[in-house]
Design a protein around this motif. Structure first.
Motif, PDB file in Angstrom:
ATOM      1  N   ALA A  92       0.822  -1.210   0.000  1.00 54.97           N
ATOM      2  CA  ALA A  92       0.000   0.000   0.000  1.00 54.97           C
ATOM      3  C   ALA A  92       0.857   1.262   0.000  1.00 54.97           C
ATOM      4  N   ILE A  93       1.901   1.284   0.821  1.00 57.41           N
ATOM      5  CA  ILE A  93       2.768   2.465   0.873  1.00 57.41           C
ATOM      6  C   ILE A  93       3.496   2.647  -0.451  1.00 57.41           C
ATOM      7  N   ALA A  94       3.926   1.544  -1.057  1.00 60.53           N
ATOM      8  CA  ALA A  94       4.601   1.649  -2.349  1.00 60.53           C
ATOM      9  C   ALA A  94       3.678   2.243  -3.406  1.00 60.53           C
ATOM     10  N   ILE A  95       2.395   1.861  -3.392  1.00 61.48           N
ATOM     11  CA  ILE A  95       1.442   2.385  -4.373  1.00 61.48           C
ATOM     12  C   ILE A  95       1.143   3.857  -4.115  1.00 61.48           C
ATOM     13  N   LEU A  96       1.061   4.249  -2.839  1.00 66.21           N
ATOM     14  CA  LEU A  96       0.690   5.626  -2.497  1.00 66.21           C
ATOM     15  C   LEU A  96       1.851   6.610  -2.567  1.00 66.21           C
ATOM     16  N   LEU A  97       3.076   6.117  -2.620  1.00 65.34           N
ATOM     17  CA  LEU A  97       4.228   7.028  -2.600  1.00 65.34           C
ATOM     18  C   LEU A  97       4.174   8.118  -3.671  1.00 65.34           C
ATOM     19  N   PRO A  98       3.919   7.786  -4.923  1.00 69.97           N
ATOM     20  CA  PRO A  98       3.882   8.860  -5.930  1.00 69.97           C
ATOM     21  C   PRO A  98       2.851   9.944  -5.621  1.00 69.97           C
ATOM     22  N   ALA A  99       1.716   9.550  -5.027  1.00 70.65           N
ATOM     23  CA  ALA A  99       0.673  10.531  -4.715  1.00 70.65           C
ATOM     24  C   ALA A  99       1.091  11.462  -3.591  1.00 70.65           C
ATOM     25  N   THR A 100       1.887  10.972  -2.647  1.00 70.10           N
ATOM     26  CA  THR A 100       2.282  11.800  -1.504  1.00 70.10           C
ATOM     27  C   THR A 100       3.323  12.854  -1.871  1.00 70.10           C
ATOM     28  N   PHE A 101       3.963  12.723  -3.020  1.00 68.30           N
ATOM     29  CA  PHE A 101       4.985  13.704  -3.396  1.00 68.30           C
ATOM     30  C   PHE A 101       4.391  15.087  -3.664  1.00 68.30           C
ATOM     31  N   SER A 102       3.115  15.128  -4.044  1.00 71.33           N
ATOM     32  CA  SER A 102       2.477  16.419  -4.312  1.00 71.33           C
ATOM     33  C   SER A 102       1.844  17.033  -3.072  1.00 71.33           C
ATOM     34  N   MET A 103       1.906  16.351  -1.938  1.00 73.39           N
ATOM     35  CA  MET A 103       1.320  16.854  -0.694  1.00 73.39           C
ATOM     36  C   MET A 103       2.369  17.572   0.134  1.00 73.39           C
ATOM     37  N   ASP A 104       1.899  18.292   1.158  1.00 73.33           N
ATOM     38  CA  ASP A 104       2.827  18.850   2.143  1.00 73.33           C
ATOM     39  C   ASP A 104       3.506  17.713   2.898  1.00 73.33           C
ATOM     40  N   PRO A 105       4.714  17.935   3.400  1.00 73.02           N
ATOM     41  CA  PRO A 105       5.414  16.835   4.098  1.00 73.02           C
ATOM     42  C   PRO A 105       4.610  16.235   5.239  1.00 73.02           C
ATOM     43  N   ILE A 106       3.978  17.074   6.067  1.00 72.78           N
ATOM     44  CA  ILE A 106       3.260  16.555   7.225  1.00 72.78           C
ATOM     45  C   ILE A 106       2.037  15.759   6.777  1.00 72.78           C
ATOM     46  N   VAL A 107       1.395  16.170   5.674  1.00 70.27           N
ATOM     47  CA  VAL A 107       0.210  15.457   5.181  1.00 70.27           C
ATOM     48  C   VAL A 107       0.609  14.104   4.586  1.00 70.27           C
ATOM     49  N   GLY A 108       1.606  14.113   3.705  1.00 71.84           N
ATOM     50  CA  GLY A 108       2.036  12.868   3.082  1.00 71.84           C
ATOM     51  C   GLY A 108       2.569  11.868   4.084  1.00 71.84           C
ATOM     52  N   LEU A 109       3.383  12.355   5.035  1.00 68.85           N
ATOM     53  CA  LEU A 109       3.938  11.446   6.037  1.00 68.85           C
ATOM     54  C   LEU A 109       2.871  10.929   6.982  1.00 68.85           C
ATOM     55  N   THR A 110       1.848  11.743   7.264  1.00 68.90           N
ATOM     56  CA  THR A 110       0.777  11.290   8.148  1.00 68.90           C
ATOM     57  C   THR A 110      -0.017  10.151   7.508  1.00 68.90           C
ATOM     58  N   VAL A 111      -0.268  10.248   6.206  1.00 68.98           N
ATOM     59  CA  VAL A 111      -0.962   9.154   5.517  1.00 68.98           C
ATOM     60  C   VAL A 111      -0.147   7.862   5.594  1.00 68.98           C
ATOM     61  N   LEU A 150      -1.873  -4.567  -9.507  1.00 71.83           N
ATOM     62  CA  LEU A 150      -1.106  -4.444 -10.748  1.00 71.83           C
ATOM     63  C   LEU A 150      -1.438  -3.131 -11.460  1.00 71.83           C
ATOM     64  N   THR A 151      -2.721  -2.822 -11.542  1.00 78.09           N
ATOM     65  CA  THR A 151      -3.143  -1.597 -12.219  1.00 78.09           C
ATOM     66  C   THR A 151      -2.649  -0.356 -11.483  1.00 78.09           C
ATOM     67  N   LEU A 152      -2.881  -0.306 -10.189  1.00 79.60           N
ATOM     68  CA  LEU A 152      -2.470   0.862  -9.404  1.00 79.60           C
ATOM     69  C   LEU A 152      -0.957   1.040  -9.403  1.00 79.60           C
ATOM     70  N   SER A 153      -0.226  -0.054  -9.409  1.00 84.09           N
ATOM     71  CA  SER A 153       1.238   0.027  -9.387  1.00 84.09           C
ATOM     72  C   SER A 153       1.762   0.661 -10.681  1.00 84.09           C
ATOM     73  N   PHE A 154       1.271   0.211 -11.816  1.00 85.92           N
ATOM     74  CA  PHE A 154       1.736   0.772 -13.083  1.00 85.92           C
ATOM     75  C   PHE A 154       1.308   2.229 -13.242  1.00 85.92           C
ATOM     76  N   VAL A 155       0.117   2.571 -12.751  1.00 87.21           N
ATOM     77  CA  VAL A 155      -0.305   3.974 -12.775  1.00 87.21           C
ATOM     78  C   VAL A 155       0.630   4.820 -11.926  1.00 87.21           C
ATOM     79  N   GLY A 156       0.999   4.313 -10.731  1.00 87.88           N
ATOM     80  CA  GLY A 156       1.919   5.049  -9.861  1.00 87.88           C
ATOM     81  C   GLY A 156       3.296   5.209 -10.461  1.00 87.88           C
ATOM     82  N   VAL A 157       3.813   4.150 -11.094  1.00 86.07           N
ATOM     83  CA  VAL A 157       5.145   4.228 -11.708  1.00 86.07           C
ATOM     84  C   VAL A 157       5.147   5.234 -12.853  1.00 86.07           C
ATOM     85  N   TYR A 158       4.132   5.171 -13.704  1.00 87.52           N
ATOM     86  CA  TYR A 158       4.093   6.069 -14.865  1.00 87.52           C
ATOM     87  C   TYR A 158       3.925   7.530 -14.438  1.00 87.52           C
TER      88      TYR A 158
END
Length: 542
Positions: A41-60, A393-401
């Motif tokens: 789950a964290i691996a899939i969400l990592l790309p999304a957290t890059f656009s958040m504030d540090p405290i928000v992304g790290l809290t998720v 599989l789908t979410l992972s490739f979307v996150g990588v791209y």
């Protein structure tokens, strides 16, 4: 007090509260699904957290990390299948309680123990934060290099029986980190005149491949299992009262979790083993352990939930992750130009305290959610494996791209996904690769900076903390070598004993066969003499 108020002001935002809510509930849901786990789950969400504030992304991410083990206890107790790897010990006593018709009691006790372990860990670390703030500035380049080296060594020796392969995989991770432009003179390394290698191998691409894609492949090649669950009746509050009857086991187990969490490469498994062993040895009824002991369940769940907050200590104080999940979180810091280490404690102490308070609030939210939503969460256990595999599989490739809009990254992730799947099928660890990539980069930069003032080899350890870390490295290596030698000696003695036993058994069989053949020959001679004509005198010679 000023630091605490400043930390509350950081958390006093609607997006931070939403991140707390999503992280806590999402972590429970992910933990309750066997075969997924927080790393995916964290691996899939990592790309999304890059656009958040540090405290928000790290809290998720912290919410998923800290609450997944709560959810992992649900299938471990109800269907004898741990939701996450660290809930394996929960099955020892949780499932036997379910077979006795005490599923509600077991779940209530697991939730209460996890809550106590998490709160205990956060309180300890908030109280120790001023001490860490004073100790952290004493770490220079040489000390951080030695601490990172100690972290890699601890990760390697923690894989008992697989130390050589773990060391090889860690070295492979270090090698992957050297691909591309080196950080000082920006010269190309191991690019082989391929332009797509100039930017190096991205850590997030490797993480998504090794953990998310490999797990998707693993789920897709398996078969869906039919799982039967029963609806729970009654409340789930009695565990809080029962936990109060075992304060010694809960306190010691939480302490093990805090200490083991702060040591890189150790983590939940060692904390659980130590706390469970302690509880069994000091119990008045040790025969109940493994057969539905409440003390065993408390020891397992308290220890593993005390680790996440403690694991943030080496990450925040030194910038050194102790496991794959904190290594993933480190990338969020780097994306937002927040560098963990001694300077973070000196310049941004409210941010550190805010992270610990977020963990405190997360534990409260998770406990409230579980006490009222467990019957609904049981349905999550029934999700088919192949459906999960396709979704991951789908979410992972979307996150990588989405990282760099690069199809090449998708191909690299797919290759590491296949490699991770092979490792999973061979029961080999993938964590050393990720930690090798992260710690290898730290070691290279700090070694170059530290060597500028080193004229002789012993100058590298001429400071107190550096010398202590060097002695610890030697001590860990010596203990591991001693363990390997003792293990080999025990194996040789066992082999010699088996050979001796087999030789003795062979001699016994040979003697038995000889005795039987001799008895058989005697009976044959008696029969022949019985039916042959007896001679009445000496025969005549003709």
């Amino acid at each position: 007090m000023d630091t605490l108020l400043a930390a509350f002001s950081i958390l006093d935002r609607w997006d931070v509260f939403l991140a707390l809510l999503v992280g806590s509930i999402g972590g429970v849901l992910i933990g309750a699904i066997p075969g997924v786990g927080p790393a995916v789950a964290i691996a899939i969400l990592l790309p999304a957290t890059f656009s958040m504030d540090p405290i928000v992304g790290l809290t998720v991410l912290l919410g998923i990390y800290g609450s997944s083990m709560y959810g992992g206890s649900i299938p471990a107790i109800l269907i004898n299948t741990p939701g996450t790897a660290v809930n394996a010990l929960t099955t020892y006593d949780g499932f036997p309680m379910t077979t006795r018709g005490e599923a509600r009691r077991a779940l209530s006790l697991a939730y209460s123990s996890s809550f106590f372990g998490g709160i205990f860990s956060v309180i300890c670390l908030v109280l120790f934060a001023p001490v860490l703030a004073k100790v952290a500035p004493m770490f220079g380049s040489r000390e951080i290099f030695l601490a990172a080296l100690l972290g890699i060594i601890l990760v390697v020796v923690a894989h008992r029986g697989q130390s050589l392969i773990a060391a090889a995989l860690a070295c492979f991770g270090i090698l992957l980190n050297t691909v591309g432009l080196e950080p000082v003179k920006y010269s190309k390394r191991y690019t082989f005149e391929q332009s797509w290698l100039s930017s190096g191998v991205d850590l997030i691409v490797v993480v998504l491949g090794l953990f998310a894609l490999s797990q998707a492949f693993y789920l897709l090649q398996g078969e869906d299992e039919k799982i039967r669950t029963t609806k729970l009746r009654g409340g789930l509050f009695q565990g809080l009262r029962e936990l109060g009857r075992h304060p010694r086991v809960a306190g010691v187990s939480a302490s093990f979790g805090v200490v083991m969490g702060m040591i890189p490469g150790v983590g939940e498994f060692t904390a659980q083993f130590l706390s469970y062993t302690y509880a069994r040895r000091t119990s008045k009824r040790p025969e109940d352990f493994g057969n539905g002991s409440s003390e065993g369940l408390i020891a397992a769940e308290t220890a593993n939930n005390a680790v996440p907050a403690a694991a943030m200590v080496p990450l925040l104080a030194l910038g050194i992750p102790g496991e794959a999940l904190t290594a993933m979180m480190l990338s969020v810091f780097y994306v937002h130009n927040v560098v963990p280490g001694p300077q973070l404690f000196q310049n941004d102490m409210p941010f550190v305290v805010a992270l610990y308070l977020a963990l405190l609030i997360l534990n409260v939210l998770v406990l409230i959610f579980l006490l009222f939503a467990t019957n609904g969460l049981i349905k999550v256990v029934k999700i088919p494996n192949r459906f999960l595999g396709v979704g991951i599989l789908t979410l992972s490739f979307v996150g990588v791209y989405s990282l760099r809009n690069s199809f090449t990254d998708c191909l690299i992730a797919a290759c590491f996904g296949i490699f991770g799947f092979v490792l999973k099928r061979l029961s080999l660890p993938a964590v050393p690769i990720v930690l090798g990539m992260v710690l290898g980069g730290i070691m290279e930069v700090k070694l170059r900076a530290g060597m500028a003032r080193v004229k002789q080899p012993w100058d590298f350890i001429d400071r107190p903390i550096a010398f202590i870390l060097f002695v610890m490295i030697l001590g860990v290596l010596a203990l591991h070598i001693r363990y390997v030698l003792l293990e080999r000696r025990a194996a040789k003695e066992e082999e010699w004993s088996a050979k001796k036993t087999s030789t003795g058994f062979g001699m016994q069989m040979f003697r038995r066969r000889s005795f039987l053949s001799e008895e058989r020959g005697k009976r044959v001679r008696e029969k022949r003499s019985k039916y042959s004509p007896r001679s009445t005198g000496p025969r005549s010679r003709h």
